[in-house]
Motif scaffolding. Structure first.
Motif, PDB file in Angstrom:
ATOM      1  N   SER A 161      19.534  68.519  11.293  1.00  0.00           N
ATOM      2  CA  SER A 161      19.051  68.004  10.012  1.00  0.00           C
ATOM      3  C   SER A 161      20.027  66.975   9.447  1.00  0.00           C
ATOM      4  N   VAL A 162      19.517  66.056   8.651  1.00  0.00           N
ATOM      5  CA  VAL A 162      20.306  64.950   8.116  1.00  0.00           C
ATOM      6  C   VAL A 162      20.042  64.859   6.618  1.00  0.00           C
ATOM      7  N   THR A 163      21.103  64.597   5.854  1.00  0.00           N
ATOM      8  CA  THR A 163      21.009  64.417   4.406  1.00  0.00           C
ATOM      9  C   THR A 163      21.749  63.150   4.012  1.00  0.00           C
ATOM     10  N   GLY A 164      21.134  62.345   3.138  1.00  0.00           N
ATOM     11  CA  GLY A 164      21.813  61.132   2.709  1.00  0.00           C
ATOM     12  C   GLY A 164      20.889  60.205   1.958  1.00  0.00           C
ATOM     13  N   PRO A 165      21.395  59.014   1.605  1.00  0.00           N
ATOM     14  CA  PRO A 165      20.570  58.019   0.891  1.00  0.00           C
ATOM     15  C   PRO A 165      19.638  57.305   1.858  1.00  0.00           C
ATOM     16  N   GLY A 166      18.673  56.609   1.288  1.00  0.00           N
ATOM     17  CA  GLY A 166      17.749  55.864   2.135  1.00  0.00           C
ATOM     18  C   GLY A 166      16.525  55.408   1.380  1.00  0.00           C
ATOM     19  N   VAL A 248       7.062  58.696   4.410  1.00  0.00           N
ATOM     20  CA  VAL A 248       7.965  58.282   5.488  1.00  0.00           C
ATOM     21  C   VAL A 248       9.351  58.140   4.884  1.00  0.00           C
ATOM     22  N   ARG A 249      10.276  58.957   5.335  1.00  0.00           N
ATOM     23  CA  ARG A 249      11.640  58.951   4.810  1.00  0.00           C
ATOM     24  C   ARG A 249      12.585  58.392   5.867  1.00  0.00           C
ATOM     25  N   ALA A 250      13.466  57.517   5.415  1.00  0.00           N
ATOM     26  CA  ALA A 250      14.411  56.864   6.317  1.00  0.00           C
ATOM     27  C   ALA A 250      15.812  56.949   5.719  1.00  0.00           C
ATOM     28  N   ILE A 251      16.773  57.419   6.518  1.00  0.00           N
ATOM     29  CA  ILE A 251      18.174  57.508   6.095  1.00  0.00           C
ATOM     30  C   ILE A 251      18.875  56.210   6.451  1.00  0.00           C
ATOM     31  N   PRO A 253      21.571  52.772   4.379  1.00  0.00           N
ATOM     32  CA  PRO A 253      21.979  52.116   3.131  1.00  0.00           C
ATOM     33  C   PRO A 253      20.747  51.632   2.365  1.00  0.00           C
ATOM     34  N   PRO A 254      20.503  52.130   1.156  1.00  0.00           N
ATOM     35  CA  PRO A 254      19.237  51.817   0.477  1.00  0.00           C
ATOM     36  C   PRO A 254      19.007  50.335   0.234  1.00  0.00           C
ATOM     37  N   ALA A 255      20.024  49.626  -0.268  1.00  0.00           N
ATOM     38  CA  ALA A 255      19.830  48.210  -0.612  1.00  0.00           C
ATOM     39  C   ALA A 255      19.552  47.378   0.633  1.00  0.00           C
ATOM     40  N   GLU A 256      20.422  47.522   1.650  1.00  0.00           N
ATOM     41  CA  GLU A 256      20.236  46.741   2.876  1.00  0.00           C
ATOM     42  C   GLU A 256      18.945  47.121   3.579  1.00  0.00           C
ATOM     43  N   LEU A 257      18.625  48.425   3.573  1.00  0.00           N
ATOM     44  CA  LEU A 257      17.404  48.872   4.232  1.00  0.00           C
ATOM     45  C   LEU A 257      16.170  48.330   3.527  1.00  0.00           C
ATOM     46  N   ARG A 258      16.212  48.299   2.203  1.00  0.00           N
ATOM     47  CA  ARG A 258      15.067  47.789   1.442  1.00  0.00           C
ATOM     48  C   ARG A 258      14.886  46.291   1.654  1.00  0.00           C
ATOM     49  N   ASP A 259      15.973  45.526   1.631  1.00  0.00           N
ATOM     50  CA  ASP A 259      15.868  44.074   1.825  1.00  0.00           C
ATOM     51  C   ASP A 259      15.306  43.740   3.203  1.00  0.00           C
ATOM     52  N   ALA A 260      15.761  44.469   4.212  1.00  0.00           N
ATOM     53  CA  ALA A 260      15.270  44.186   5.560  1.00  0.00           C
ATOM     54  C   ALA A 260      13.826  44.645   5.732  1.00  0.00           C
ATOM     55  N   PHE A 261      13.470  45.785   5.142  1.00  0.00           N
ATOM     56  CA  PHE A 261      12.108  46.300   5.299  1.00  0.00           C
ATOM     57  C   PHE A 261      11.083  45.430   4.577  1.00  0.00           C
ATOM     58  N   ASP A 262      11.486  44.743   3.512  1.00  0.00           N
ATOM     59  CA  ASP A 262      10.570  43.872   2.777  1.00  0.00           C
ATOM     60  C   ASP A 262      10.077  42.703   3.614  1.00  0.00           C
ATOM     61  N   VAL A 279      -5.411  50.851  -0.776  1.00  0.00           N
ATOM     62  CA  VAL A 279      -4.437  51.843  -0.321  1.00  0.00           C
ATOM     63  C   VAL A 279      -3.237  51.840  -1.265  1.00  0.00           C
ATOM     64  N   GLY A 280      -2.748  53.027  -1.609  1.00  0.00           N
ATOM     65  CA  GLY A 280      -1.562  53.118  -2.448  1.00  0.00           C
ATOM     66  C   GLY A 280      -0.289  53.005  -1.631  1.00  0.00           C
ATOM     67  N   VAL A 281       0.592  52.077  -2.015  1.00  0.00           N
ATOM     68  CA  VAL A 281       1.851  51.840  -1.303  1.00  0.00           C
ATOM     69  C   VAL A 281       2.985  51.872  -2.309  1.00  0.00           C
ATOM     70  N   ARG A 282       3.989  52.690  -2.026  1.00  0.00           N
ATOM     71  CA  ARG A 282       5.150  52.793  -2.911  1.00  0.00           C
ATOM     72  C   ARG A 282       6.409  52.908  -2.070  1.00  0.00           C
ATOM     73  N   VAL A 283       7.395  52.071  -2.371  1.00  0.00           N
ATOM     74  CA  VAL A 283       8.678  52.061  -1.664  1.00  0.00           C
ATOM     75  C   VAL A 283       9.770  52.325  -2.685  1.00  0.00           C
ATOM     76  N   ASP A 284      10.473  53.434  -2.518  1.00  0.00           N
ATOM     77  CA  ASP A 284      11.532  53.833  -3.448  1.00  0.00           C
ATOM     78  C   ASP A 284      12.856  53.934  -2.701  1.00  0.00           C
ATOM     79  N   GLY A 285      13.886  53.361  -3.306  1.00  0.00           N
ATOM     80  CA  GLY A 285      15.239  53.518  -2.782  1.00  0.00           C
ATOM     81  C   GLY A 285      15.900  54.751  -3.369  1.00  0.00           C
ATOM     82  N   ARG A 286      16.505  55.567  -2.546  1.00  0.00           N
ATOM     83  CA  ARG A 286      17.160  56.794  -2.985  1.00  0.00           C
ATOM     84  C   ARG A 286      18.653  56.704  -2.671  1.00  0.00           C
ATOM     85  N   SER A 287      19.467  56.798  -3.716  1.00  0.00           N
ATOM     86  CA  SER A 287      20.914  56.793  -3.539  1.00  0.00           C
ATOM     87  C   SER A 287      21.432  58.220  -3.591  1.00  0.00           C
ATOM     88  N   GLY A 288      22.574  58.451  -2.949  1.00  0.00           N
ATOM     89  CA  GLY A 288      23.126  59.803  -2.924  1.00  0.00           C
ATOM     90  C   GLY A 288      22.405  60.655  -1.893  1.00  0.00           C
TER      91      GLY A 288
END
Length: 310
Positions: A161-166, A248-251, A253-262, A279-288
Motif C-alpha cells: 500500500s502507498v500513502t502520499g500526495p497526488g 482514479v487516484r495517482a500518487i 507531486p501534485p503541482a507537477e502532476l497536474r500541469d503535465a496531466f492537463d 460527463v462529469g469530470v473533476r481533477v483535484d490536487g491532494r497535498s500531504g
C-alpha cells in the motif's frame, strides 16, 4: 410527325381524298393510343372483373364474403390460442425461474463474501510480512540498502500500500437521461453507458506518462497483469466490477502532476465527453498524505519453457 408513326396507329392521312385534294392543308387526327388514354380511364382488367361479377348468380358474392369472414375468424382464434398457451406456459415455469434466480443470487453473495474475507486475510498477512521485514533488516547498512531495493520493487509491482500526495480524478457517468434517448448520443449501439473501458485506460496511461508513481482505479491498484476491460454494461478492473463515479487516484507531486496531466490525451478525451455527453469530470490536487492506495494482488509469474530443455 412522320408518316410511319401514323401508320403504326392505323391512321391513313390520304384516306377519302381525291387527287384534287392533295394540295389542301391536312388535318392530323389524334392517334388511337393517345385517344384511348384520354377517353378510356378504366383499366380493361377492371372492366372484365366487373363483367364476370355481374354474370355470377345473386348469392355467390355474399357466400364468398361469408367464407372470407369465416377464415379470418379462424385465423384470429388460432392466434389467440397460441398466445393463451404461451402465457399459460410462462406462468407455469415462472416459480421455477424465480427459485433458480434466488439460488444463483445467494451463491453470488456467498462467493463475494468469501472473496472479501480472503482478501482481508491476505492484506493482513502482507502487512505482517512487511513489518517483520523492516524490523529485521533496518538494523544495519546492508539491510537498509536491501530494504530500499525492496521498496522500489514493491512500488513498481504494486505489492504494498502507498500513502502520499497526488491527484484525484473523478469521472461521473451521466446515465440515462432525455438527451441520451437519441441513437446519436449512444457511444455503443443499444447502450446508455458513456464511460467505457478505453476511456479509463487512456486516463491511466496519461497519468503514468505525467509522472505518477502509483495509480488505483476505484479500490483496485494498477500493477503488472492488471487489466481494465469492458464486460457488457460493466467495467472490470482486475476482474472486479466498478461503477460510476469512477475515481482514479495517482500518487506523485501534485503541482507537477497536474500541469503535465492537463496536456495529455486522457484529459482531452474527458473534456470532449464532458461537452458532448454531459460527463462529469473533476481533477483535484491532494497535498500531504491524503491519498491511500491499497496493495495490489501479487501473482506468480510463469515462463514458457521448451519441452525437453533443462
Amino acid at each position: 410527325m412522320s408518316e410511319p408513326f401514323f401508320a403504326l396507329s392505323g391512321y391513313d392521312s390520304r384516306r377519302g381524298r381525291g387527287s384534287h385534294e392533295a394540295g389542301r392543308p391536312q388535318t392530323f387526327a389524334v392517334p388511337s393510343l393517345l385517344r384511348s388514354l384520354l377517353s378510356e380511364h378504366l383499366d380493361p382488367g377492371y372492366a372484365a372483373a366487373a363483367a364476370r361479377r355481374d354474370q355470377q348468380p345473386p348469392g355467390t358474392a355474399a357466400g364468398g364474403r361469408a367464407a372470407g369472414w369465416a377464415w379470418e375468424a379462424l385465423a384470429a382464434l388460432l392466434i389467440a390460442t397460441v398466445f393463451a398457451v404461451a402465457v399459460a406456459q410462462a406462468r407455469s415455469v415462472e416459480p421455477g425461474v424465480r427459485d433458480a434466480q434466488q439460488v444463483l443470487a445467494a451463491n453470488v453473495r456467498s462467493a463475494e463474501s468469501t472473496t472479501g474475507n480472503l482478501t482481508d486475510k491476505r492484506d493482513t498477512l502482507t502487512d505482517r510480512v512487511y513489518d517483520l521485514r523492516r524490523h529485521r533488516l533496518a538494523d544495519d547498512a546492508e539491510g537498509q540498502r536491501l530494504l530500499a531495493g525492496l521498496d522500489k520493487l514493491s512500488l513498481e509491482g504494486a505489492s504494498a500500500s502507498v500513502t502520499g500526495p497526488g491527484l484525484l480524478v473523478t469521472v461521473t457517468d451521466p446515465g440515462i437521461g432525455r438527451n441520451l434517448s437519441d441513437a446519436s448520443k449512444q457511444r455503443v449501439s443499444g447502450s446508455q453507458q458513456i464511460i467505457l473501458d478505453r476511456d479509463l485506460q487512456l486516463v491511466v496511461n496519461s497519468l503514468w506518462a505525467s509522472g505518477a508513481e502509483a495509480i488505483s482505479v476505484g479500490d483496485v491498484r494498477i500493477g503488472p497483469n492488471v487489466t481494465i476491460r469492458q464486460a457488457g454494461g460493466a467495467i472490470l478492473v482486475d476482474n472486479k466490477p466498478i461503477s460510476s463515479p469512477y475515481s482514479v487516484r495517482a500518487i506523485g507531486p501534485p503541482a507537477e502532476l497536474r500541469d503535465a496531466f492537463d496536456r495529455t490525451p486522457g484529459l482531452y478525451r474527458l473534456r470532449l465527453l464532458e461537452m458532448s455527453y454531459g460527463v462529469g469530470v473533476r481533477v483535484d490536487g491532494r497535498s500531504g498524505p491524503d491519498l491511500v492506495l491499497p496493495a495490489g494482488a501479487v501473482r506468480d509469474i510463469r515462463y514458457a519453457k521448451q519441452i525437453g530443455a533443462s
